[in-house]
Design an enzyme around this catalytic site. Sequence first.
Site, mmCIF file in Angstrom:
data_model
loop_
_atom_site.group_PDB
_atom_site.id
_atom_site.type_symbol
_atom_site.label_atom_id
_atom_site.label_comp_id
_atom_site.label_asym_id
_atom_site.label_seq_id
_atom_site.Cartn_x
_atom_site.Cartn_y
_atom_site.Cartn_z
ATOM 1 N N TYR A 142 0.914 -1.185 -0.134
ATOM 2 C CA TYR A 142 -0.026 0.048 -0.187
ATOM 3 C C TYR A 142 0.931 1.192 -0.173
ATOM 4 C CZ TYR A 142 -3.570 3.413 1.650
ATOM 5 O OH TYR A 142 -4.041 4.622 1.798
ATOM 6 N N ASP A 237 9.410 2.774 -0.851
ATOM 7 C CA ASP A 237 8.296 3.494 -0.060
ATOM 8 C C ASP A 237 8.557 3.340 1.317
ATOM 9 O OD1 ASP A 237 4.804 3.437 -0.027
ATOM 10 O OD2 ASP A 237 6.289 4.574 1.541
ATOM 11 N N LYS A 265 4.699 9.935 8.205
ATOM 12 C CA LYS A 265 4.708 9.517 9.271
ATOM 13 C C LYS A 265 5.632 10.268 10.581
ATOM 14 C CE LYS A 265 2.576 5.361 7.894
ATOM 15 N NZ LYS A 265 1.087 5.404 8.133
#
Length: 426
Positions: A142, A237, A265
Amino acid sequence: MTTSASLFEKAKQLIPGGVNSPVRAFRSVGGTPFFTEKASGSHLHTADGKELIDYVCTWGPAIHGHDHPIIREAIAESLSKGTSFGTPGPAEVEMAELIVELVPSVEKVRMCNSGTEATMSAIRLARGFTNRDKIIKFAGCYHGHVDSLLVKAGSGALTLGNPDSAGVPASFAGETIVLPYNDLNAVSETLATTTDQIAAIIVEPYPANCGLILPLPGYLEGLRKLCTDYGVVLIFDEVMTGFRLGLGGVQERTGIIPDLTAMGKIIGGGLPVGAFGGKEEIMNHLAPLGPVYQAGTLSGNPLAMAAGIASLKLLKEAKPYEKLEKIGQELASGVLSMAKDKGIALQVPQVGSMFCLFFGEEEVTQFEQAVTTNHEYFNAFFHKCLDKGLYLPPSSYETCFISNAHTADDVSKTLDIFQYALGTFS
Ligand code: KE4
């Protein structure tokens, strides 16, 4: 007192599904999501007056725990000077210096406002740099809700059973080739037959959005070599793993250096931040220098920079990675031996402060195997833990996060609750 249930009823009248991000709705585990009033250290305090040991850590950012005083002070100090300027500011330079210093692949970096923006921009940059259109991603990974990446995606998309989102035109999805993770032959065969069409391979180096899957020996090295051989941009990623699995993330742990890295994040310290960076030769294709456009009103926002800088400086100072690895191993080995004693088939992949629980016999090395694990068992386990004050991610397709605020008492209570929850399995 407004309870989670009453808040959720009201929220559902105003917000689709009552949530601003689907995975929060408890749709896969069932039940009503709790609303959080306050978070501090390793604990959440709910609208129902419950206190929970938190292994979601707001999906990764809270590596120092919630409401860390140094991060709070940094935000307050920045706030005294205003909230947003829309001009370059000194904090953006300091943040860029830190990221370039810490992340091996990054020679230049651009700030944005989410992990999704980071991966979306990295893909566009790779296409602009190579003048090629197709990209390769891996089933179960994802990368945020980017149109071209919501194909066989993990996390909330997979949780809700629609890894291929509606609203993405077939023409968009057609530019994305989805391959199985941990299968180098699939990549080499694809590159050999699509010469000069592939702009980039984007990968979560340690996929953590279909549970946690670790690379087989040589896999990431093989991806790096194939990308080099075929002139394909390798994008890691590291929105989740960056700064969590080491100051320089997976690329520092493994020495495998991508061409571009997506981040997010932790670098926001709890405020909305994303970033992407990599080789100067590639990054200089970005506007205003080059032809690849990318922008953002609040990119490099001073408050978010202050929180992120404080978060990164705390990591440089505390270097909590040995402690986090130790807690991770203690929790994983603890729950595994309890399950074994009870004859319950369980896998607990763990690396550093990340682990997940797959109820099933076989080791999970690919998305297809994650899908066939026992989700009913996970859902029951999730609720048994929650009833006793332990909050795991509300989906078997997510990964647990440990923070530097988790104490020995939290760990011992966690193992007791794991013991209780497994004990309820007939
Ligand atoms: P955001 O756009 O949500 O900031 O980041 C997207 C993203 C990109 N790359 C990776 C590897 C990610 O894990 C994410 C987002 N992670 C999910 C949790 N698995 C966010 C939780 C949510 O969607 O609410």
